[in-house]
Scaffold this motif. Structure first.
Motif, PDB file in Angstrom:
ATOM      1  N   GLU A 144       0.747  -1.313  -0.134  1.00  0.00           N
ATOM      2  CA  GLU A 144      -0.053   0.182   0.098  1.00  0.00           C
ATOM      3  C   GLU A 144       0.931   1.308  -0.136  1.00  0.00           C
ATOM      4  N   VAL A 145       2.023   1.274   0.544  1.00  0.00           N
ATOM      5  CA  VAL A 145       2.891   2.401   0.684  1.00  0.00           C
ATOM      6  C   VAL A 145       3.902   2.523  -0.245  1.00  0.00           C
ATOM      7  N   ALA A 146       4.363   1.122  -1.013  1.00  0.00           N
ATOM      8  CA  ALA A 146       5.577   1.395  -1.728  1.00  0.00           C
ATOM      9  C   ALA A 146       5.455   2.525  -2.798  1.00  0.00           C
ATOM     10  N   VAL A 147       6.713   2.935  -2.954  1.00  0.00           N
ATOM     11  CA  VAL A 147       6.943   3.788  -4.245  1.00  0.00           C
ATOM     12  C   VAL A 147       7.931   3.294  -4.919  1.00  0.00           C
ATOM     13  N   GLU A 148       7.905   3.114  -6.350  1.00  0.00           N
ATOM     14  CA  GLU A 148       9.006   2.560  -7.168  1.00  0.00           C
ATOM     15  C   GLU A 148       9.615   3.855  -7.684  1.00  0.00           C
ATOM     16  N   VAL A 149      11.038   3.859  -7.485  1.00  0.00           N
ATOM     17  CA  VAL A 149      11.635   4.966  -7.800  1.00  0.00           C
ATOM     18  C   VAL A 149      12.763   4.472  -9.064  1.00  0.00           C
ATOM     19  N   GLY A 150      12.564   5.112 -10.064  1.00  0.00           N
ATOM     20  CA  GLY A 150      13.505   4.896 -11.481  1.00  0.00           C
ATOM     21  C   GLY A 150      14.895   5.700 -11.254  1.00  0.00           C
ATOM     22  N   HIS A 151      15.318   5.964 -12.281  1.00  0.00           N
ATOM     23  CA  HIS A 151      16.653   6.958 -12.613  1.00  0.00           C
ATOM     24  C   HIS A 151      16.240   8.258 -12.420  1.00  0.00           C
ATOM     25  N   GLY A 152      15.138   8.646 -12.181  1.00  0.00           N
ATOM     26  CA  GLY A 152      14.728  10.079 -12.248  1.00  0.00           C
ATOM     27  C   GLY A 152      13.992  10.400 -10.877  1.00  0.00           C
ATOM     28  N   VAL A 153      13.198  11.374 -11.072  1.00  0.00           N
ATOM     29  CA  VAL A 153      12.272  11.908  -9.855  1.00  0.00           C
ATOM     30  C   VAL A 153      10.897  11.210  -9.883  1.00  0.00           C
ATOM     31  N   LYS A 154      10.526  10.829  -8.963  1.00  0.00           N
ATOM     32  CA  LYS A 154       8.999  10.211  -8.894  1.00  0.00           C
ATOM     33  C   LYS A 154       8.269  10.838  -7.724  1.00  0.00           C
ATOM     34  N   THR A 155       7.502  11.618  -8.361  1.00  0.00           N
ATOM     35  CA  THR A 155       6.240  12.522  -7.323  1.00  0.00           C
ATOM     36  C   THR A 155       5.425  11.495  -6.366  1.00  0.00           C
ATOM     37  N   VAL A 156       5.514  11.945  -5.319  1.00  0.00           N
ATOM     38  CA  VAL A 156       4.845  11.116  -4.264  1.00  0.00           C
ATOM     39  C   VAL A 156       3.647  12.012  -3.498  1.00  0.00           C
ATOM     40  N   PRO A 157       2.490  11.921  -3.977  1.00  0.00           N
ATOM     41  CA  PRO A 157       1.548  12.877  -3.200  1.00  0.00           C
ATOM     42  C   PRO A 157       1.138  12.351  -1.893  1.00  0.00           C
ATOM     43  N   ILE A 158       0.901  13.082  -0.752  1.00  0.00           N
ATOM     44  CA  ILE A 158       0.610  12.580   0.400  1.00  0.00           C
ATOM     45  C   ILE A 158      -0.385  13.783   0.784  1.00  0.00           C
ATOM     46  N   THR A 159      -1.722  13.177   1.295  1.00  0.00           N
ATOM     47  CA  THR A 159      -2.608  14.136   1.616  1.00  0.00           C
ATOM     48  C   THR A 159      -2.496  13.940   3.481  1.00  0.00           C
ATOM     49  N   LEU A 160      -2.460  14.901   4.147  1.00  0.00           N
ATOM     50  CA  LEU A 160      -2.379  15.065   5.690  1.00  0.00           C
ATOM     51  C   LEU A 160      -3.787  14.213   6.324  1.00  0.00           C
ATOM     52  N   ASN A 161      -3.634  13.528   7.355  1.00  0.00           N
ATOM     53  CA  ASN A 161      -4.750  13.107   8.041  1.00  0.00           C
ATOM     54  C   ASN A 161      -4.529  13.560   9.601  1.00  0.00           C
ATOM     55  N   TYR A 162      -5.641  13.919  10.356  1.00  0.00           N
ATOM     56  CA  TYR A 162      -5.724  14.444  11.487  1.00  0.00           C
ATOM     57  C   TYR A 162      -6.902  13.757  12.302  1.00  0.00           C
ATOM     58  N   LEU A 163      -6.792  13.880  13.687  1.00  0.00           N
ATOM     59  CA  LEU A 163      -7.600  13.014  14.283  1.00  0.00           C
ATOM     60  C   LEU A 163      -8.871  14.026  14.523  1.00  0.00           C
ATOM     61  N   ALA A 164     -10.325  13.583  14.097  1.00  0.00           N
ATOM     62  CA  ALA A 164     -11.349  14.741  13.878  1.00  0.00           C
ATOM     63  C   ALA A 164     -12.786  13.663  14.153  1.00  0.00           C
TER      64      ALA A 164
END
Length: 175
Positions: A144-164
């Motif tokens: 679920e969390v793995a990011v495959e990075v090649g020889h360049g830059v991989k964009t990794v979007p992350i949306t923050l979560n909070y206790l609500a």
């Protein structure tokens, strides 16, 4: 939810995400540029969903054995940055080479370095994490969390979560 229970959940959140609750920066902690060098393996972490525009962001990258992603002290690199006044935050996380990695993000709302009930967080892949998961210190699956990075830059979007309202979820972005 009582203040004691909320505080306990916040402490468990920090433990579950393997983010230290002390205020000192670890050796090797840096403030990284928002732009990654062209042609070098890196993750450009694109962070959105800030609840408030205060405090600091701590981004940690993980590699090696996926079963140990997010284990305390097992990060490859740690970067700290101030929360921007508006918009998303982009943080470059260089990696040793092409491969499989993961990222965790912690928003320390008051900037003290101590986990509080207002703090938030997220991970690469934006997995759903329930309060039950936090209380039992269950990590999301490496797939679920793995990011495959090649020889360049991989964009990794992350949306923050909070206790609500008794859950751990994204909130409306601060204006």
């Amino acid at each position: 939810m009582s203040k004691v229970r909320v505080r306990a959940v916040a402490v468990m959140l920090a433990a579950a995400m393997a983010l230290p609750v002390v205020a000192r920066a670890a050796p090797g902690t840096t403030t990284a540029p928002a732009v990654c060098p062209a042609g070098e393996p890196a993750m450009l972490v694109h962070i959105t969903g800030f609840k408030v525009r205060s405090g600091t962001i701590r981004v940690q990258s993980y590699g090696g054995d996926p079963e140990h992603y997010f284990d305390k002290g097992s990060y490859l690199k740690r970067v700290e940055a101030k929360v921007p006044a508006s918009g998303p935050l982009d943080v470059c996380m260089p990696v040793p080479g092409p491969g499989r990695y993961a990222v965790s993000v912690r928003h320390d709302v008051d900037g003290t370095g101590k986990t509080g009930k207002s703090d938030g967080g997220g991970m690469s892949g934006n997995p759903h994490v329930s309060l039950f998961d936090l209380m039992l210190k269950r990590k999301p699956s490496p797939d679920e969390v793995a990011v495959e990075v090649g020889h360049g830059v991989k964009t990794v979007p992350i949306t923050l979560n909070y206790l609500a309202g008794g859950s751990f979820r994204p909130v409306e972005a601060a204006s």
